[in-house]
Design an enzyme around this catalytic site. Structure first.
Site, PDB file in Angstrom:
ATOM      1  N   HIS A  82       0.657  -1.282  -0.020  1.00 48.29           N
ATOM      2  CA  HIS A  82       0.100   0.032  -0.149  1.00 48.29           C
ATOM      3  C   HIS A  82       0.974   1.195  -0.060  1.00 48.29           C
ATOM      4  O   HIS A  82       0.642   2.259  -0.780  1.00 48.29           O
ATOM      5  CB  HIS A  82      -0.780   0.151   1.082  1.00 48.29           C
ATOM      6  CG  HIS A  82      -1.935  -1.141   1.371  1.00 48.29           C
ATOM      7  ND1 HIS A  82      -1.837  -2.050   2.065  1.00 48.29           N
ATOM      8  CD2 HIS A  82      -3.142  -1.508   0.540  1.00 48.29           C
ATOM      9  CE1 HIS A  82      -3.027  -3.050   2.044  1.00 48.29           C
ATOM     10  NE2 HIS A  82      -3.562  -2.408   0.981  1.00 48.29           N
ATOM     11  N   GLN A 127     -17.532  -7.275  -1.095  1.00 48.38           N
ATOM     12  CA  GLN A 127     -16.714  -8.266  -1.794  1.00 48.38           C
ATOM     13  C   GLN A 127     -16.472  -9.442  -1.062  1.00 48.38           C
ATOM     14  O   GLN A 127     -15.338 -10.280  -1.657  1.00 48.38           O
ATOM     15  CB  GLN A 127     -15.462  -7.396  -2.135  1.00 48.38           C
ATOM     16  CG  GLN A 127     -14.491  -7.039  -1.193  1.00 48.38           C
ATOM     17  CD  GLN A 127     -13.362  -6.030  -1.773  1.00 48.38           C
ATOM     18  OE1 GLN A 127     -13.691  -4.734  -2.087  1.00 48.38           O
ATOM     19  NE2 GLN A 127     -12.319  -6.407  -1.772  1.00 48.38           N
TER      20      GLN A 127
HETATM   21  O1  PAF Z   1      -7.767  -4.105  -3.346  1.00 47.71           O
HETATM   22  C1  PAF Z   1      -8.354  -3.933  -2.374  1.00 47.71           C
HETATM   23  O2  PAF Z   1      -7.894  -3.435  -1.095  1.00 47.71           O
HETATM   24  C2  PAF Z   1      -9.741  -3.685  -2.332  1.00 47.71           C
HETATM   25  O3  PAF Z   1     -10.250  -4.678  -3.407  1.00 47.71           O
HETATM   26  C3  PAF Z   1     -10.388  -2.410  -2.884  1.00 47.71           C
HETATM   27  C4  PAF Z   1      -9.707  -2.124  -4.273  1.00 47.71           C
HETATM   28  C5  PAF Z   1      -9.874  -1.201  -1.924  1.00 47.71           C
HETATM   29  C6  PAF Z   1     -11.914  -2.189  -2.852  1.00 47.71           C
HETATM   30  O4  PAF Z   1     -12.535  -2.466  -1.719  1.00 47.71           O
END
Ligand code: PAF
Length: 285
Positions: free
Chosen positions: A37, A61
């Site tokens: 990140h 998700q």
């Molecule tokens: O990659 C992630 O952490 C997630 O899939 C995202 C893009 C933040 C969407 O919730």
């Protein structure tokens, strides 16, 4: 560093920045931040005047049997990391993202029918929906995503084209541990015994790369060799080993030019993914 929790405030704040002629880079995350990140954020800072990071564990998700409730969370630590790297704004929306009565989802027709989409049927619908909402709220000029989640990146690129977002999507290379394991928030789940076995993903990809370098073009032979490496650990269950077109993600039988090799396994209770582009060496004339 500004922390914004309200959707309305985030939208107004972005509008204001745009009115002042400032550009916005956006890194959406689900928190539990790691060097992967931080690489997205560092890249974002080079692209625009103002870096917005969102932290939101997106329930849409996760499948019913997936790890939404236990997904690692560390808000204070995350905010500290954002501050250290120099994020300008952190957006931490709450459940307002999915208010009562919510029923509008974004779903792609073809790209989710490959790789992770096969074993995680709701995953990309949830990702495409939340990213669309976040794009509408934050309205960035640039959005940065990791190449580790290659299929997610391909889906976002397509979504941006299909839904006419005026956003430049930037893919950022995978960040690895010194031994080669791709960084992931889920690495935290690995037990001490499992951790060395997690390296087999990278090893299988390196073996594939060597085969291509040595002239192998039969995709199935490479998939078989990589699968054998993964299955040398009895605690690994292979979800997929795929060699596919990097744009459509359709499987290929013969390796030409540049193809994507992607792997996903279960190591005990932890799902791990990794990928790399395989490039056929140039044949001298
Ligand atoms: O990659 C992630 O952490 C997630 O899939 C995202 C893009 C933040 C969407 O919730």
């Amino acid at each position: 560093m500004k922390v914004i929790t309200s959707i309305r405030e985030m939208t107004r704040f972005s509008e204001n920045l745009r009115c002042q002629g400032r550009t916005i880079a956006f890194v959406p995350t689900m928190g539990y931040l790691h060097e992967g990140h931080l690489a997205l954020m560092a890249e974002g800072k080079t692209k625009a005047d103002h870096l917005v990071v969102s932290i939101f564990v997106n329930p849409a998700q996760f499948g019913p049997s997936e790890d939404f409730s236990t997904y690692p969370r560390a808000m204070e630590q995350d905010l500290e990391q954002c501050r250290t790297i120099g994020a300008d704004t952190v957006f931490t929306p709450d459940s307002d993202i999915y208010p009562a009565g919510f029923q509008t989802y974004v779903e792609l027709e073809k790209l989710p029918l490959h790789l992770c989409g096969l074993s995680r049927p709701v995953f990309f619908k949830g990702v495409a929906t939340v990213v669309t909402k976040l794009f509408n709220i934050v309205n960035p000029h640039f959005a940065l995503f990791g190449e580790k989640d290659y299929q997610q990146l391909a889906i976002i690129r397509q979504l941006v084209i299909d839904l006419n977002f005026d956003i430049t999507v930037v893919g950022v290379p995978i960040v690895r541990e010194p031994d080669g394991l791709a960084k992931s928030s889920r690495n935290k789940y690995l037990t001490q015994k499992e951790r060395p076995h997690a390296l087999l993903l990278y090893r299988s990809i390196q073996a594939a790369e060597k085969m291509v370098k040595d002239g192998e073009i039969d995709a199935q032979k490479i998939v078989d060799a990589a699968t054998e490496i993964l299955l040398s650990c009895p605690d690994i269950t292979v979800d997929y080993v795929s060699i596919c077109d990097p744009v459509t993600l359709d499987g290929v039988t013969s390796i030409q030019g540049k193809v994507l090799m992607a792997v996903a396994v279960w190591l005990g209770k932890t799902r791990l993914i990794d990928n790399r582009m395989l490039v056929v060496p140039h044949t001298p004339e």
